[in-house]
Design a protein around this motif. Structure first.
Motif, PDB file in Angstrom:
ATOM      1  N   PHE A 154      18.995  45.323  65.268  1.00  0.00           N
ATOM      2  CA  PHE A 154      18.125  45.696  66.374  1.00  0.00           C
ATOM      3  C   PHE A 154      18.422  47.150  66.732  1.00  0.00           C
ATOM      4  O   PHE A 154      19.581  47.513  66.903  1.00  0.00           O
ATOM      5  N   GLY A 155      17.372  47.940  66.849  1.00  0.00           N
ATOM      6  CA  GLY A 155      17.544  49.334  67.257  1.00  0.00           C
ATOM      7  C   GLY A 155      16.774  49.609  68.529  1.00  0.00           C
ATOM      8  O   GLY A 155      15.645  49.131  68.711  1.00  0.00           O
ATOM      9  N   PHE A 156      17.397  50.362  69.429  1.00  0.00           N
ATOM     10  CA  PHE A 156      16.761  50.773  70.685  1.00  0.00           C
ATOM     11  C   PHE A 156      17.013  52.263  70.837  1.00  0.00           C
ATOM     12  O   PHE A 156      18.142  52.717  70.685  1.00  0.00           O
ATOM     13  N   TRP A 157      15.988  53.059  71.147  1.00  0.00           N
ATOM     14  CA  TRP A 157      16.158  54.501  71.275  1.00  0.00           C
ATOM     15  C   TRP A 157      15.052  55.074  72.149  1.00  0.00           C
ATOM     16  O   TRP A 157      14.081  54.401  72.471  1.00  0.00           O
ATOM     17  N   LYS A 158      15.215  56.320  72.523  1.00  0.00           N
ATOM     18  CA  LYS A 158      14.200  57.029  73.315  1.00  0.00           C
ATOM     19  C   LYS A 158      13.431  57.955  72.385  1.00  0.00           C
ATOM     20  O   LYS A 158      14.007  58.610  71.525  1.00  0.00           O
ATOM     21  N   THR A 217      20.165  56.323  64.754  1.00  0.00           N
ATOM     22  CA  THR A 217      19.916  55.381  65.836  1.00  0.00           C
ATOM     23  C   THR A 217      21.144  54.492  65.987  1.00  0.00           C
ATOM     24  O   THR A 217      21.930  54.352  65.073  1.00  0.00           O
ATOM     25  N   THR A 218      21.280  53.864  67.137  1.00  0.00           N
ATOM     26  CA  THR A 218      22.340  52.880  67.336  1.00  0.00           C
ATOM     27  C   THR A 218      21.740  51.498  67.141  1.00  0.00           C
ATOM     28  O   THR A 218      20.705  51.172  67.718  1.00  0.00           O
ATOM     29  N   PHE A 219      22.404  50.680  66.298  1.00  0.00           N
ATOM     30  CA  PHE A 219      21.938  49.336  65.995  1.00  0.00           C
ATOM     31  C   PHE A 219      22.970  48.305  66.420  1.00  0.00           C
ATOM     32  O   PHE A 219      24.163  48.520  66.265  1.00  0.00           O
ATOM     33  N   ASP A 220      22.483  47.174  66.923  1.00  0.00           N
ATOM     34  CA  ASP A 220      23.314  45.994  67.098  1.00  0.00           C
ATOM     35  C   ASP A 220      23.063  45.135  65.876  1.00  0.00           C
ATOM     36  O   ASP A 220      21.910  44.879  65.511  1.00  0.00           O
ATOM     37  N   ILE A 221      24.148  44.689  65.225  1.00  0.00           N
ATOM     38  CA  ILE A 221      24.019  43.902  63.996  1.00  0.00           C
ATOM     39  C   ILE A 221      24.533  42.486  64.231  1.00  0.00           C
ATOM     40  O   ILE A 221      25.619  42.288  64.754  1.00  0.00           O
ATOM     41  N   PHE A 222      23.713  41.531  63.810  1.00  0.00           N
ATOM     42  CA  PHE A 222      24.048  40.118  63.888  1.00  0.00           C
ATOM     43  C   PHE A 222      23.944  39.504  62.500  1.00  0.00           C
ATOM     44  O   PHE A 222      23.266  40.044  61.629  1.00  0.00           O
ATOM     45  N   CYS A 223      24.587  38.359  62.319  1.00  0.00           N
ATOM     46  CA  CYS A 223      24.415  37.568  61.112  1.00  0.00           C
ATOM     47  C   CYS A 223      23.922  36.194  61.557  1.00  0.00           C
ATOM     48  O   CYS A 223      24.505  35.585  62.452  1.00  0.00           O
ATOM     49  N   TYR A 243      11.848  50.517  70.135  1.00  0.00           N
ATOM     50  CA  TYR A 243      12.686  49.433  69.682  1.00  0.00           C
ATOM     51  C   TYR A 243      12.156  48.923  68.351  1.00  0.00           C
ATOM     52  O   TYR A 243      11.003  49.151  67.991  1.00  0.00           O
ATOM     53  N   GLY A 244      12.999  48.256  67.625  1.00  0.00           N
ATOM     54  CA  GLY A 244      12.586  47.646  66.377  1.00  0.00           C
ATOM     55  C   GLY A 244      13.704  46.773  65.844  1.00  0.00           C
ATOM     56  O   GLY A 244      14.834  46.844  66.306  1.00  0.00           O
ATOM     57  N   TYR A 245      13.384  45.929  64.890  1.00  0.00           N
ATOM     58  CA  TYR A 245      14.415  45.115  64.256  1.00  0.00           C
ATOM     59  C   TYR A 245      14.049  44.899  62.795  1.00  0.00           C
ATOM     60  O   TYR A 245      12.907  45.044  62.380  1.00  0.00           O
ATOM     61  N   LEU A 246      15.076  44.564  62.038  1.00  0.00           N
ATOM     62  CA  LEU A 246      14.913  44.313  60.616  1.00  0.00           C
ATOM     63  C   LEU A 246      15.809  43.140  60.241  1.00  0.00           C
ATOM     64  O   LEU A 246      16.976  43.104  60.630  1.00  0.00           O
ATOM     65  N   LYS A 247      15.250  42.171  59.523  1.00  0.00           N
ATOM     66  CA  LYS A 247      16.019  41.017  59.058  1.00  0.00           C
ATOM     67  C   LYS A 247      16.128  41.123  57.542  1.00  0.00           C
ATOM     68  O   LYS A 247      15.118  41.218  56.842  1.00  0.00           O
ATOM     69  N   ILE A 248      17.381  41.128  57.038  1.00  0.00           N
ATOM     70  CA  ILE A 248      17.623  41.320  55.614  1.00  0.00           C
ATOM     71  C   ILE A 248      18.431  40.144  55.070  1.00  0.00           C
ATOM     72  O   ILE A 248      19.559  39.912  55.512  1.00  0.00           O
ATOM     73  N   PRO A 249      17.883  39.403  54.108  1.00  0.00           N
ATOM     74  CA  PRO A 249      18.677  38.335  53.488  1.00  0.00           C
ATOM     75  C   PRO A 249      19.920  38.930  52.813  1.00  0.00           C
ATOM     76  O   PRO A 249      19.827  39.920  52.082  1.00  0.00           O
ATOM     77  N   LEU A 250      21.073  38.354  53.077  1.00  0.00           N
ATOM     78  CA  LEU A 250      22.310  38.857  52.484  1.00  0.00           C
ATOM     79  C   LEU A 250      22.258  38.831  50.956  1.00  0.00           C
ATOM     80  O   LEU A 250      22.855  39.680  50.299  1.00  0.00           O
ATOM     81  N   SER A 251      21.512  37.903  50.395  1.00  0.00           N
ATOM     82  CA  SER A 251      21.417  37.799  48.939  1.00  0.00           C
ATOM     83  C   SER A 251      20.670  38.975  48.311  1.00  0.00           C
ATOM     84  O   SER A 251      20.733  39.168  47.109  1.00  0.00           O
ATOM     85  N   ARG A 252      19.968  39.767  49.115  1.00  0.00           N
ATOM     86  CA  ARG A 252      19.213  40.918  48.596  1.00  0.00           C
ATOM     87  C   ARG A 252      20.053  42.196  48.547  1.00  0.00           C
ATOM     88  O   ARG A 252      19.625  43.190  47.995  1.00  0.00           O
ATOM     89  N   ILE A 253      21.241  42.165  49.137  1.00  0.00           N
ATOM     90  CA  ILE A 253      22.106  43.341  49.119  1.00  0.00           C
ATOM     91  C   ILE A 253      22.819  43.361  47.781  1.00  0.00           C
ATOM     92  O   ILE A 253      23.639  42.505  47.489  1.00  0.00           O
ATOM     93  N   GLU A 254      22.464  44.336  46.949  1.00  0.00           N
ATOM     94  CA  GLU A 254      22.982  44.362  45.589  1.00  0.00           C
ATOM     95  C   GLU A 254      24.042  45.424  45.351  1.00  0.00           C
ATOM     96  O   GLU A 254      24.774  45.331  44.385  1.00  0.00           O
ATOM     97  N   GLY A 291       8.761  59.104  48.025  1.00  0.00           N
ATOM     98  CA  GLY A 291       9.655  59.749  48.989  1.00  0.00           C
ATOM     99  C   GLY A 291      10.444  58.742  49.801  1.00  0.00           C
ATOM    100  O   GLY A 291      10.513  57.563  49.467  1.00  0.00           O
ATOM    101  N   GLU A 292      11.025  59.244  50.902  1.00  0.00           N
ATOM    102  CA  GLU A 292      11.824  58.417  51.797  1.00  0.00           C
ATOM    103  C   GLU A 292      11.136  58.347  53.154  1.00  0.00           C
ATOM    104  O   GLU A 292      10.668  59.362  53.659  1.00  0.00           O
ATOM    105  N   PHE A 293      11.122  57.133  53.737  1.00  0.00           N
ATOM    106  CA  PHE A 293      10.407  56.912  54.984  1.00  0.00           C
ATOM    107  C   PHE A 293      11.266  56.071  55.927  1.00  0.00           C
ATOM    108  O   PHE A 293      11.745  55.005  55.531  1.00  0.00           O
ATOM    109  N   PRO A 294      11.462  56.528  57.182  1.00  0.00           N
ATOM    110  CA  PRO A 294      12.247  55.723  58.131  1.00  0.00           C
ATOM    111  C   PRO A 294      11.526  54.404  58.425  1.00  0.00           C
ATOM    112  O   PRO A 294      10.314  54.389  58.585  1.00  0.00           O
ATOM    113  N   LEU A 295      12.283  53.305  58.460  1.00  0.00           N
ATOM    114  CA  LEU A 295      11.677  51.999  58.715  1.00  0.00           C
ATOM    115  C   LEU A 295      11.670  51.617  60.179  1.00  0.00           C
ATOM    116  O   LEU A 295      10.727  51.005  60.654  1.00  0.00           O
ATOM    117  N   ILE A 296      12.737  51.898  60.889  1.00  0.00           N
ATOM    118  CA  ILE A 296      12.790  51.462  62.274  1.00  0.00           C
ATOM    119  C   ILE A 296      12.590  52.637  63.218  1.00  0.00           C
ATOM    120  O   ILE A 296      11.789  52.581  64.125  1.00  0.00           O
TER     121      ILE A 296
END
Length: 131
Positions: free
Chosen positions: A60-64, A46-52, A71-82, A35-40
């Motif tokens: 980075f996500g912040f919510w009520k 949610t509203t995310f601030d995105i950095f490189c 709050y939560g964050y996820l770091k994704i290597p650009l090379s993994r985006i296919e 199935g599908e499962f939310p990660l953050i």
């Protein structure tokens, strides 16, 4: 409390040293054969601030959630985006692990709704890594 301090410290580091792409609404979901499962965030959009930084996208996500701040964050290597897909205002990114095989069914899906200028920055960052 330690987790919140760590995430806040990392966020502040990104503000001072990372390349800020922008703020977007969206969701981040793990897609598996079960199935599908939310990660953050369990919140659908949610509203995310995105950095490189260091050849990675960092979100980075912040919510009520009720009365609690989450709050939560996820770091994704650009090379993994296919694969990148676009449907109207939605930008869809698929991210696979390095151990992926032809038969793999698991991946991370980012459904983002960026403003046009942020979408342009995000696509340039992803294209640059692919060169």
């Amino acid at each position: 409390m330690k987790k919140s301090n760590d995430i806040l410290s990392l966020y502040l580091d990104m503000l001072s040293s990372g390349f800020y792409i922008g703020n977007v609404r969206g969701s981040i979901t793990a897609v598996t054969e079960d199935g599908e499962f939310p990660l953050i965030s369990p919140v659908s959009t949610t509203t995310f601030d995105i950095f490189c930084s260091e050849n990675s996208l960092i979100l980075f996500g912040f919510w009520k959630h009720g009365e609690e701040a989450e709050y939560g964050y996820l770091k994704i290597p650009l090379s993994r985006i296919e694969m990148i897909g676009e449907i109207d205002d939605e930008l869809i990114l698929y991210v696979f692990s390095e151990k992926r095989t032809q038969d793999s069914i698991g991946f991370v899906r980012l459904n983002l709704y960026p403003e046009p200028i942020i979408k342009e920055k995000l696509l340039k960052v992803i294209e640059f890594e692919g060169e």
